[in-house]
Design a protein around this motif. Structure first.
Motif, PDB file in Angstrom:
ATOM      1  N   PRO A 170       0.806  -1.328  -0.131  1.00  0.00           N
ATOM      2  CA  PRO A 170      -0.048  -0.028  -0.025  1.00  0.00           C
ATOM      3  C   PRO A 170       0.821   1.363   0.243  1.00  0.00           C
ATOM      4  O   PRO A 170       1.927   1.096   0.656  1.00  0.00           O
ATOM      5  N   TYR A 171       0.278   2.147  -0.785  1.00  0.00           N
ATOM      6  CA  TYR A 171       1.143   3.478  -0.541  1.00  0.00           C
ATOM      7  C   TYR A 171       1.033   4.015   1.034  1.00  0.00           C
ATOM      8  O   TYR A 171       0.140   4.278   1.592  1.00  0.00           O
ATOM      9  N   GLN A 172       2.159   4.566   1.078  1.00  0.00           N
ATOM     10  CA  GLN A 172       2.450   5.292   2.502  1.00  0.00           C
ATOM     11  C   GLN A 172       2.981   6.695   2.253  1.00  0.00           C
ATOM     12  O   GLN A 172       4.298   6.465   1.638  1.00  0.00           O
ATOM     13  N   PRO A 173       2.697   7.721   2.445  1.00  0.00           N
ATOM     14  CA  PRO A 173       3.475   9.252   2.146  1.00  0.00           C
ATOM     15  C   PRO A 173       4.638   8.908   3.090  1.00  0.00           C
ATOM     16  O   PRO A 173       4.937   8.554   4.116  1.00  0.00           O
ATOM     17  N   VAL A 174       5.801   9.553   2.371  1.00  0.00           N
ATOM     18  CA  VAL A 174       6.903   9.839   3.109  1.00  0.00           C
ATOM     19  C   VAL A 174       6.819  10.621   4.569  1.00  0.00           C
ATOM     20  O   VAL A 174       7.511   9.956   5.449  1.00  0.00           O
ATOM     21  N   LEU A 175       6.087  11.457   4.656  1.00  0.00           N
ATOM     22  CA  LEU A 175       5.831  12.167   5.891  1.00  0.00           C
ATOM     23  C   LEU A 175       4.866  11.680   6.777  1.00  0.00           C
ATOM     24  O   LEU A 175       4.432  12.314   7.650  1.00  0.00           O
ATOM     25  N   ALA A 215       4.226  17.952  13.334  1.00  0.00           N
ATOM     26  CA  ALA A 215       4.586  19.434  12.648  1.00  0.00           C
ATOM     27  C   ALA A 215       5.223  20.044  13.635  1.00  0.00           C
ATOM     28  O   ALA A 215       5.242  20.095  14.672  1.00  0.00           O
ATOM     29  N   HIS A 216       6.485  20.598  13.143  1.00  0.00           N
ATOM     30  CA  HIS A 216       7.384  21.379  14.047  1.00  0.00           C
ATOM     31  C   HIS A 216       7.241  22.787  13.421  1.00  0.00           C
ATOM     32  O   HIS A 216       7.867  23.128  12.481  1.00  0.00           O
ATOM     33  N   THR A 217       6.643  23.773  14.037  1.00  0.00           N
ATOM     34  CA  THR A 217       6.509  25.169  13.891  1.00  0.00           C
ATOM     35  C   THR A 217       7.220  26.071  14.794  1.00  0.00           C
ATOM     36  O   THR A 217       7.405  25.573  15.972  1.00  0.00           O
ATOM     37  N   PRO A 218       7.733  27.143  14.356  1.00  0.00           N
ATOM     38  CA  PRO A 218       8.724  27.852  15.238  1.00  0.00           C
ATOM     39  C   PRO A 218       7.831  28.487  16.285  1.00  0.00           C
ATOM     40  O   PRO A 218       6.696  28.715  16.133  1.00  0.00           O
ATOM     41  N   VAL A 219       8.468  28.609  17.692  1.00  0.00           N
ATOM     42  CA  VAL A 219       7.669  29.198  18.772  1.00  0.00           C
ATOM     43  C   VAL A 219       8.097  30.588  18.717  1.00  0.00           C
ATOM     44  O   VAL A 219       9.136  31.047  18.525  1.00  0.00           O
ATOM     45  N   GLY A 220       7.657  31.506  19.927  1.00  0.00           N
ATOM     46  CA  GLY A 220       7.851  32.542  20.258  1.00  0.00           C
ATOM     47  C   GLY A 220       9.242  32.479  21.001  1.00  0.00           C
ATOM     48  O   GLY A 220       9.468  31.407  21.658  1.00  0.00           O
ATOM     49  N   LEU A 221       9.794  33.554  21.140  1.00  0.00           N
ATOM     50  CA  LEU A 221      11.175  33.646  22.082  1.00  0.00           C
ATOM     51  C   LEU A 221      10.802  33.413  23.433  1.00  0.00           C
ATOM     52  O   LEU A 221       9.661  34.093  23.865  1.00  0.00           O
TER      53      LEU A 221
END
Length: 78
Positions: free
Chosen positions: A44-49, A54-60
């Motif tokens: 079966p097809y499995q996407p690479v990701l 999800a890694h999004t930038p956070v505030g300082l």
């Protein structure tokens, strides 16, 4: 006489090693990998990701408190 004993030892050792080996067994049910008509299991097809977070930038954040919180002995009172 020691030469004869050495030859007999080599012959006995070779016989023992030859007795421990056997002919390779034939492949029971594996298809020939070079055969383009050989059956293959459907994958079966499995996407690479798939399954990644999800890694999004956070505030300082204030670096002094972060540094103090991970320092050796953090949480102890001075």
């Amino acid at each position: 006489m020691s030469f004869r004993r050495a030859v007999m030892g080599v012959v006995a050792l070779a016989s023992a090693v030859a007795g421990c080996s056997s002919a390779p067994l034939p492949q029971a049910a594996s298809p020939d990998p070079a055969d383009p008509q050989a059956p293959a299991a459907a994958m079966p097809y499995q996407p690479v990701l798939a399954g990644t977070a999800a890694h999004t930038p956070v505030g300082l954040k204030p670096w002094r408190e972060l540094n103090d919180s991970v320092a050796p002995g953090a949480g102890r009172s001075p």
